[in-house]
Design a protein around this motif. Sequence first.
Motif, PDB file in Angstrom:
ATOM      1  N   THR A  25       0.835  -1.197   0.000  1.00  0.00           N
ATOM      2  CA  THR A  25       0.000   0.000   0.000  1.00  0.00           C
ATOM      3  C   THR A  25       0.871   1.249   0.000  1.00  0.00           C
ATOM      4  O   THR A  25       1.851   1.347   0.742  1.00  0.00           O
ATOM      5  N   LEU A  26       0.506   2.215  -0.813  1.00  0.00           N
ATOM      6  CA  LEU A  26       1.185   3.503  -0.848  1.00  0.00           C
ATOM      7  C   LEU A  26       0.451   4.463   0.072  1.00  0.00           C
ATOM      8  O   LEU A  26      -0.771   4.619  -0.029  1.00  0.00           O
ATOM      9  N   VAL A  27       1.213   5.116   0.970  1.00  0.00           N
ATOM     10  CA  VAL A  27       0.580   5.936   2.002  1.00  0.00           C
ATOM     11  C   VAL A  27       1.297   7.275   2.156  1.00  0.00           C
ATOM     12  O   VAL A  27       2.467   7.437   1.802  1.00  0.00           O
ATOM     13  N   HIS A  28       0.555   8.211   2.715  1.00  0.00           N
ATOM     14  CA  HIS A  28       1.064   9.504   3.179  1.00  0.00           C
ATOM     15  C   HIS A  28       0.992   9.493   4.697  1.00  0.00           C
ATOM     16  O   HIS A  28      -0.006   9.071   5.283  1.00  0.00           O
ATOM     17  N   HIS A  29       2.053   9.960   5.364  1.00  0.00           N
ATOM     18  CA  HIS A  29       2.044  10.017   6.831  1.00  0.00           C
ATOM     19  C   HIS A  29       2.953  11.141   7.299  1.00  0.00           C
ATOM     20  O   HIS A  29       3.586  11.824   6.474  1.00  0.00           O
ATOM     21  N   ARG A  30       3.031  11.355   8.606  1.00  0.00           N
ATOM     22  CA  ARG A  30       3.801  12.472   9.156  1.00  0.00           C
ATOM     23  C   ARG A  30       4.970  12.013  10.010  1.00  0.00           C
ATOM     24  O   ARG A  30       5.508  12.792  10.798  1.00  0.00           O
ATOM     25  N   ARG A  31       5.415  10.774   9.850  1.00  0.00           N
ATOM     26  CA  ARG A  31       6.586  10.284  10.588  1.00  0.00           C
ATOM     27  C   ARG A  31       7.793  10.253   9.642  1.00  0.00           C
ATOM     28  O   ARG A  31       8.340   9.200   9.323  1.00  0.00           O
ATOM     29  N   ALA A  32       8.176  11.448   9.216  1.00  0.00           N
ATOM     30  CA  ALA A  32       9.288  11.575   8.282  1.00  0.00           C
ATOM     31  C   ALA A  32      10.609  11.694   9.045  1.00  0.00           C
ATOM     32  O   ALA A  32      10.694  11.361  10.223  1.00  0.00           O
TER      33      ALA A  32
END
Length: 344
Positions: A88-95
Amino acid sequence: MSRPTARVVHLVSRPVGEPTTANFAFLDEPVPPLAAGEALVENIHQSVDPYMREEMDETGGWLLNAPLEGRALGRVVESRAPALPVGTLVHHRRAWRTLSVVTPGETLVLPDLPGVPFSAHLGILGGTGLSAWVGLTRIARLRPDETVFVSAAAGGVGTAAGRIARLLGAGRIVGSTGSAAKVRYLTEHVGFDAAFDRHDGPVADLLREAAPDGLHVCLDNVGGDHLEAAIGVMRDHGRIAWCGAVAQYNSLQAPPPAPRNLFDVVGRSLRLEGFLVRDHLDARPELYDFLVPHLRSGAVRPDETVVRGFEHVVDAFLGMLRGANTGKMLVQLTDGPRRSGPAA
């Protein structure tokens, strides 16, 4: 069975004025076994953004000696979360790390948008483009044939705002930037009718020359002299959407004085409204509906500066603060899909 190791960046000291590489440290951290409901994401792209400078301060949100926050795109490589299967391709904020442990509630599964560049989900379709969209449509309510001024116009939000304003039917689009090369980029590639280098003279004079008939709308990303100049050139009943204040992020002194002409907001019946894009996440479907057809057709392309390699993420961030980018500054950590969607 051995666990993978993530490369991460910590903030190890708080900057005084402009940040330096000494404020950061790269570390290797083992990834713990996943708990039920967790997934492991291999990060592909990371965003570096102006707001992060404020997060570095004592009053900001970044803790010392801990992984940092930021937007990233990645692919699930291990999962104990049924909603996030492997691949799955995802966007998140744990960069700011090569591998991130996430839960479904912390992620946005990216929609299947064949023909759309994958990296656009951090730029013109991400928080950057959403900031421009919200500022122009919800806050300033730009109407066809109106004149709009965008400050810091060659950055991520600025270029997105220029392209969106053109599609919305703006009559004249004016931008400020930091070099002659960026002026040419804005007028020759992004769709600005006029742009000026802020180093060429007082911003108030440069803006008045570029918008001799006044402004209906301003999307301000700078504050300080840019906001003062915009107020001075606004037409009666004009609208200013205040998105950022990069003029003061690295200041060693007190913030710049409030615009000396602030009472003109009253005298000309202007509207000045600040906003945070996180309060308008419900606008994302509007942005997708508006922009995706133009991205697929090639009428709009994302404006990006891409730095390759996680080892350069701090340099990319510091460069962005100095204006080294044109369009959105991104870091590419590893190879990923060139186009959005599972079939990419």
